[in-house]
Design a protein around this motif. Sequence first.
Motif, mmCIF file in Angstrom:
data_model
loop_
_atom_site.group_PDB
_atom_site.id
_atom_site.type_symbol
_atom_site.label_atom_id
_atom_site.label_comp_id
_atom_site.label_asym_id
_atom_site.label_seq_id
_atom_site.Cartn_x
_atom_site.Cartn_y
_atom_site.Cartn_z
ATOM 1 N N LEU A 173 13.634 -8.312 -20.947
ATOM 2 C CA LEU A 173 13.287 -9.131 -19.960
ATOM 3 C C LEU A 173 13.966 -10.398 -19.728
ATOM 4 C CD1 LEU A 173 9.342 -9.053 -21.040
ATOM 5 C CD2 LEU A 173 10.488 -8.094 -19.199
ATOM 6 N N PHE A 174 14.522 -10.898 -20.756
ATOM 7 C CA PHE A 174 15.532 -12.048 -20.616
ATOM 8 C C PHE A 174 16.808 -11.581 -19.903
ATOM 9 C CE2 PHE A 174 19.135 -14.734 -21.983
ATOM 10 C CZ PHE A 174 18.713 -15.943 -21.399
ATOM 11 N N ALA A 175 17.277 -10.444 -20.383
ATOM 12 C CA ALA A 175 18.423 -9.839 -19.531
ATOM 13 C C ALA A 175 18.064 -9.810 -17.941
ATOM 14 C CB ALA A 175 19.030 -8.564 -19.998
ATOM 15 N N ALA A 176 16.933 -9.174 -17.622
ATOM 16 C CA ALA A 176 16.556 -9.238 -16.301
ATOM 17 C C ALA A 176 16.283 -10.524 -15.536
ATOM 18 C CB ALA A 176 14.964 -8.573 -16.338
ATOM 19 N N PHE A 177 15.766 -11.533 -16.460
ATOM 20 C CA PHE A 177 15.581 -12.700 -15.813
ATOM 21 C C PHE A 177 16.880 -13.476 -15.617
ATOM 22 C CE2 PHE A 177 15.681 -17.500 -16.617
ATOM 23 C CZ PHE A 177 14.928 -17.985 -15.463
ATOM 24 N N SER A 178 17.903 -13.354 -16.456
ATOM 25 C CA SER A 178 19.147 -13.860 -16.159
ATOM 26 C C SER A 178 19.942 -13.201 -15.081
ATOM 27 C CB SER A 178 20.076 -13.966 -17.481
ATOM 28 O OG SER A 178 20.284 -12.628 -17.991
ATOM 29 N N GLY A 179 19.813 -11.844 -15.025
ATOM 30 C CA GLY A 179 20.161 -11.197 -13.759
ATOM 31 C C GLY A 179 19.637 -11.759 -12.732
ATOM 32 N N GLY A 180 18.373 -11.936 -12.606
ATOM 33 C CA GLY A 180 17.598 -12.527 -11.256
ATOM 34 C C GLY A 180 18.196 -13.881 -10.871
ATOM 35 N N VAL A 181 18.476 -14.663 -11.867
ATOM 36 C CA VAL A 181 19.034 -16.046 -11.639
ATOM 37 C C VAL A 181 20.565 -15.879 -11.051
ATOM 38 C CG1 VAL A 181 19.869 -17.936 -12.793
ATOM 39 C CG2 VAL A 181 17.911 -17.190 -13.423
ATOM 40 N N GLY A 182 21.322 -14.888 -11.587
ATOM 41 C CA GLY A 182 22.463 -14.434 -10.882
ATOM 42 C C GLY A 182 22.296 -14.240 -9.527
ATOM 43 N N GLY A 183 21.432 -13.329 -9.206
ATOM 44 C CA GLY A 183 20.886 -12.752 -7.843
ATOM 45 C C GLY A 183 20.592 -13.755 -7.086
ATOM 46 N N LEU A 184 19.905 -14.813 -7.517
ATOM 47 C CA LEU A 184 19.362 -16.015 -6.516
ATOM 48 C C LEU A 184 20.798 -16.809 -6.360
ATOM 49 C CD1 LEU A 184 15.933 -16.976 -7.847
ATOM 50 C CD2 LEU A 184 16.683 -15.793 -5.601
ATOM 51 N N ALA A 185 21.515 -16.929 -7.337
ATOM 52 C CA ALA A 185 22.826 -17.767 -7.228
ATOM 53 C C ALA A 185 23.789 -17.067 -6.059
ATOM 54 C CB ALA A 185 23.523 -17.991 -8.439
ATOM 55 N N TYR A 186 23.827 -15.984 -5.834
ATOM 56 C CA TYR A 186 24.371 -15.001 -5.179
ATOM 57 C C TYR A 186 24.054 -15.434 -3.679
ATOM 58 C CZ TYR A 186 25.717 -11.185 -2.081
ATOM 59 O OH TYR A 186 26.053 -10.704 -0.891
ATOM 60 N N TRP A 187 22.627 -15.184 -3.680
ATOM 61 C CA TRP A 187 22.096 -15.383 -2.360
ATOM 62 C C TRP A 187 22.161 -16.908 -1.760
ATOM 63 C CZ3 TRP A 187 17.020 -18.124 -1.556
ATOM 64 C CH2 TRP A 187 16.619 -17.962 -0.322
ATOM 65 N N LEU A 188 22.054 -17.834 -2.747
ATOM 66 C CA LEU A 188 22.578 -19.230 -2.246
ATOM 67 C C LEU A 188 23.969 -19.678 -1.928
ATOM 68 C CD1 LEU A 188 20.287 -21.125 -4.778
ATOM 69 C CD2 LEU A 188 19.894 -21.113 -2.498
ATOM 70 N N ALA A 189 24.628 -18.772 -2.658
ATOM 71 C CA ALA A 189 26.124 -19.049 -2.258
ATOM 72 C C ALA A 189 26.618 -18.223 -1.129
ATOM 73 C CB ALA A 189 27.042 -18.696 -3.690
ATOM 74 N N ALA A 190 26.012 -17.267 -0.909
ATOM 75 C CA ALA A 190 26.217 -16.733 0.436
ATOM 76 C C ALA A 190 25.676 -17.219 1.531
ATOM 77 C CB ALA A 190 25.707 -15.054 0.318
ATOM 78 N N GLY A 191 25.066 -18.482 1.529
ATOM 79 C CA GLY A 191 24.688 -19.093 2.762
ATOM 80 C C GLY A 191 23.361 -18.658 2.943
ATOM 81 N N ARG A 192 22.340 -18.257 2.137
ATOM 82 C CA ARG A 192 20.949 -17.709 2.170
ATOM 83 C C ARG A 192 20.892 -17.041 3.450
ATOM 84 N NH1 ARG A 192 17.519 -23.030 1.330
ATOM 85 N NH2 ARG A 192 18.637 -23.613 3.208
ATOM 86 N N PRO A 193 21.384 -16.120 3.376
ATOM 87 C CA PRO A 193 21.130 -15.152 5.076
ATOM 88 C C PRO A 193 19.707 -14.639 4.864
ATOM 89 C CG PRO A 193 22.356 -13.898 2.915
ATOM 90 C CD PRO A 193 22.270 -15.361 2.336
ATOM 91 N N GLY A 194 19.187 -14.555 6.040
ATOM 92 C CA GLY A 194 17.653 -14.221 6.210
ATOM 93 C C GLY A 194 17.606 -12.794 6.100
ATOM 94 N N PRO A 195 16.452 -12.328 6.674
ATOM 95 C CA PRO A 195 16.275 -10.842 6.647
ATOM 96 C C PRO A 195 17.206 -10.100 7.326
ATOM 97 C CG PRO A 195 14.182 -12.190 7.398
ATOM 98 C CD PRO A 195 15.248 -13.022 7.251
ATOM 99 N N CYS A 196 17.685 -8.892 6.822
ATOM 100 C CA CYS A 196 18.762 -8.307 7.435
ATOM 101 C C CYS A 196 18.369 -7.517 8.501
ATOM 102 C CB CYS A 196 19.467 -7.506 6.219
ATOM 103 S SG CYS A 196 21.049 -6.627 6.709
ATOM 104 N N ARG A 197 19.145 -7.714 9.845
ATOM 105 C CA ARG A 197 18.755 -6.923 10.786
ATOM 106 C C ARG A 197 19.924 -6.279 11.163
ATOM 107 N NH1 ARG A 197 17.390 -11.302 15.008
ATOM 108 N NH2 ARG A 197 19.278 -10.464 15.859
ATOM 109 N N GLY A 198 20.912 -5.911 10.298
ATOM 110 C CA GLY A 198 22.080 -5.135 10.716
ATOM 111 C C GLY A 198 23.115 -5.798 11.387
#
Length: 171
Positions: free
Chosen positions: A135-160
């Motif tokens: 669970l901790f590994a999943a949580f830390s991975g999720g934190v990394g996913g959110l950091a990716y999302w924020l660093a990528a400019g918080r893209p919205g729903p993907c419409r392609g």
Amino acid sequence: MTNRNTPGAGADRAVTGSVTPPRTCSPVVAWLTGCAATALTGYWAIGVADLAGGQSEPLGFLAVLAGALPGALAYAALVAFLTAIPMPLLVLAERAAHWRRGASDFLTAALMGAVLAQLFGWPVLDGPRGIALTLFAAFSGGVGGLAYWLAAGRPGPCRGDGEIGLGRAPA
């Protein structure tokens, strides 16, 4: 003052009701930011575990964190190495399925953390300790996913098409 409807004044640009979000960094830099955030989440946990273990001296706490920093940097490199192929494939799958960004970035990175935990010796079948570490590994991975999302400019729903709608009906 120039009339906007005159040729050459931008009249040829159509207003579509969508805007391309500013990208704060490249996807690769955003991914490396996510890897670092994953590692630093584990790094932060070392300090919290040290405090929970009875470390009451501030200098002792800082010494533990300073001693763990090279390990956190090595862990970030390991996370980057282990996710270099599967994460882009998962992101492509997210975009093909038109999943909502942010939440899907968190969930796929959390899934990746849990899977890597299972592959590298923290099986859920080992009981409470294995479940907690997974669970901790999943949580830390999720934190990394959110950091990716924020660093990528918080893209919205993907419409392609790489654009975010502003709530207007398509023309």
